[in-house]
Design a protein around this motif. Sequence first.
Motif, PDB file in Angstrom:
ATOM      1  N   GLY A 144       0.805  -1.218   0.000  1.00 60.60           N
ATOM      2  CA  GLY A 144       0.000   0.000   0.000  1.00 60.60           C
ATOM      3  C   GLY A 144       0.832   1.259   0.000  1.00 60.60           C
ATOM      4  O   GLY A 144       1.935   1.296  -0.568  1.00 60.60           O
ATOM      5  N   LEU A 145       0.283   2.282   0.649  1.00 62.52           N
ATOM      6  CA  LEU A 145       0.907   3.607   0.660  1.00 62.52           C
ATOM      7  C   LEU A 145       0.875   4.168   2.070  1.00 62.52           C
ATOM      8  O   LEU A 145      -0.138   4.044   2.762  1.00 62.52           O
ATOM      9  N   ASP A 146       1.983   4.785   2.485  1.00 69.57           N
ATOM     10  CA  ASP A 146       2.046   5.417   3.808  1.00 69.57           C
ATOM     11  C   ASP A 146       2.651   6.801   3.656  1.00 69.57           C
ATOM     12  O   ASP A 146       3.864   6.951   3.553  1.00 69.57           O
ATOM     13  N   TYR A 147       1.792   7.819   3.630  1.00 65.72           N
ATOM     14  CA  TYR A 147       2.241   9.203   3.485  1.00 65.72           C
ATOM     15  C   TYR A 147       2.356   9.888   4.850  1.00 65.72           C
ATOM     16  O   TYR A 147       2.629  11.075   4.917  1.00 65.72           O
ATOM     17  N   HIS A 148       2.133   9.131   5.916  1.00 65.63           N
ATOM     18  CA  HIS A 148       2.334   9.688   7.257  1.00 65.63           C
ATOM     19  C   HIS A 148       3.820   9.697   7.576  1.00 65.63           C
ATOM     20  O   HIS A 148       4.375  10.716   7.956  1.00 65.63           O
TER      21      HIS A 148
ATOM     22  N   HIS B 273      -2.402  -1.583   3.248  1.00 63.04           N
ATOM     23  CA  HIS B 273      -2.038  -0.596   4.274  1.00 63.04           C
ATOM     24  C   HIS B 273      -2.195   0.785   3.648  1.00 63.04           C
ATOM     25  O   HIS B 273      -1.570   1.076   2.625  1.00 63.04           O
ATOM     26  N   ASP B 274      -3.020   1.613   4.239  1.00 64.54           N
ATOM     27  CA  ASP B 274      -3.234   2.979   3.734  1.00 64.54           C
ATOM     28  C   ASP B 274      -3.184   3.927   4.910  1.00 64.54           C
ATOM     29  O   ASP B 274      -4.076   3.939   5.753  1.00 64.54           O
ATOM     30  N   ARG B 275      -2.110   4.715   4.999  1.00 65.33           N
ATOM     31  CA  ARG B 275      -2.048   5.709   6.067  1.00 65.33           C
ATOM     32  C   ARG B 275      -1.880   7.086   5.444  1.00 65.33           C
ATOM     33  O   ARG B 275      -0.876   7.361   4.782  1.00 65.33           O
ATOM     34  N   GLU B 276      -2.894   7.902   5.628  1.00 65.19           N
ATOM     35  CA  GLU B 276      -2.912   9.282   5.112  1.00 65.19           C
ATOM     36  C   GLU B 276      -2.632   9.336   3.613  1.00 65.19           C
ATOM     37  O   GLU B 276      -1.989  10.268   3.132  1.00 65.19           O
TER      38      GLU B 276
ATOM     39  N   HIS C 265      -5.333   8.208   1.363  1.00 66.75           N
ATOM     40  CA  HIS C 265      -6.622   7.653   0.952  1.00 66.75           C
ATOM     41  C   HIS C 265      -6.899   7.855  -0.541  1.00 66.75           C
ATOM     42  O   HIS C 265      -7.328   6.931  -1.221  1.00 66.75           O
ATOM     43  N   ALA C 266      -6.655   9.064  -1.062  1.00 67.72           N
ATOM     44  CA  ALA C 266      -7.019   9.353  -2.460  1.00 67.72           C
ATOM     45  C   ALA C 266      -6.201   8.499  -3.429  1.00 67.72           C
ATOM     46  O   ALA C 266      -6.756   7.885  -4.347  1.00 67.72           O
ATOM     47  N   ASP C 267      -4.880   8.431  -3.206  1.00 62.35           N
ATOM     48  CA  ASP C 267      -4.036   7.655  -4.117  1.00 62.35           C
ATOM     49  C   ASP C 267      -4.295   6.158  -3.973  1.00 62.35           C
ATOM     50  O   ASP C 267      -4.255   5.414  -4.954  1.00 62.35           O
ATOM     51  N   THR C 268      -4.543   5.710  -2.743  1.00 64.27           N
ATOM     52  CA  THR C 268      -4.855   4.281  -2.532  1.00 64.27           C
ATOM     53  C   THR C 268      -6.125   3.917  -3.287  1.00 64.27           C
ATOM     54  O   THR C 268      -6.175   2.919  -4.017  1.00 64.27           O
ATOM     55  N   LEU C 269      -7.133   4.743  -3.127  1.00 65.17           N
ATOM     56  CA  LEU C 269      -8.413   4.475  -3.778  1.00 65.17           C
ATOM     57  C   LEU C 269      -8.266   4.466  -5.302  1.00 65.17           C
ATOM     58  O   LEU C 269      -8.820   3.594  -5.990  1.00 65.17           O
ATOM     59  N   ALA C 270      -7.477   5.402  -5.825  1.00 54.49           N
ATOM     60  CA  ALA C 270      -7.288   5.464  -7.277  1.00 54.49           C
ATOM     61  C   ALA C 270      -6.654   4.173  -7.796  1.00 54.49           C
ATOM     62  O   ALA C 270      -7.082   3.629  -8.826  1.00 54.49           O
TER      63      ALA C 270
END
Length: 255
Positions: free
Chosen positions: A97-101, A131-134, A136-141
């Motif tokens: 996933g993505l973690d921008y936090h 895993h999606d932390r902060e 949401h938009a890019d994860t959803l895309a």
Amino acid sequence: MYQNIFDTHAHYDDERFDGDREALLDALPAKGVVAVVNAASDMKTSASGLALARAYDYFYCAAGVHPHEAGSFAPGDLDAIAGYARDPKVVAVGEIGLDYHYDFSPRDVQQQVFEAQLGLANDLGMPVIIHDREAHADTLALLRKYRPKGILHCFSGSAEMAGEILKLGMYLAFGGAVTFKNAKKPAEAAAAVPLDRLLVETDCPYMTPEPFRGRRCDSSLIPHTAERLAAIKGISAQELLDITCQNARSVYQLD
Ligand code: NI
């Protein structure tokens, strides 16, 4: 005593379990735990998770590279994950996933590694653990682009985001955070998830539910999370555990 506790996301390879891992894992079935899926963070924990899964009948694992470790993703890792996936004890690709936090890896690298693994999971016909932390938009895309089967783990988004994930046919897993005081957002999100898409997890050793927050977490503490979710849903905690256990078997293709 509660039964049918299915912990859909744990990290029993973590060093915080080094002192008593075997005794702890030996004891979980007698505490109502019927299954655990260990989530991997990198190639090393993909291997150590599989070793645990081979040692315990009720234990399964995922293989994959976490966004924190995306910077060290090597070209051969995708083939290695595909190799792990051939083992019947490996039930998902994750966690990915993505973690921008924390931004431990550059965002473009996180996205590339996430996409590569989403594509692999689809090719293999396997579910993913997201895993999606902060982010949401890019994860959803990216989820809309690849439309994988699987789980949004430790869901931290809004009820609105939950609705978008549900539209993709995915499951949402809730952990100890839903029990925290002031946990309004997770409670609202959990209320928006129908029972047939709901899962429970620990993310242990992290995310210990109240009233034990601050201590090390393990799968035997899931009933505290289940009691909170059951109150939100207006059913008993055992009913919630029964339903989420069946959901977990379904998403991990264990039936
Ligand atoms: Ni995790």
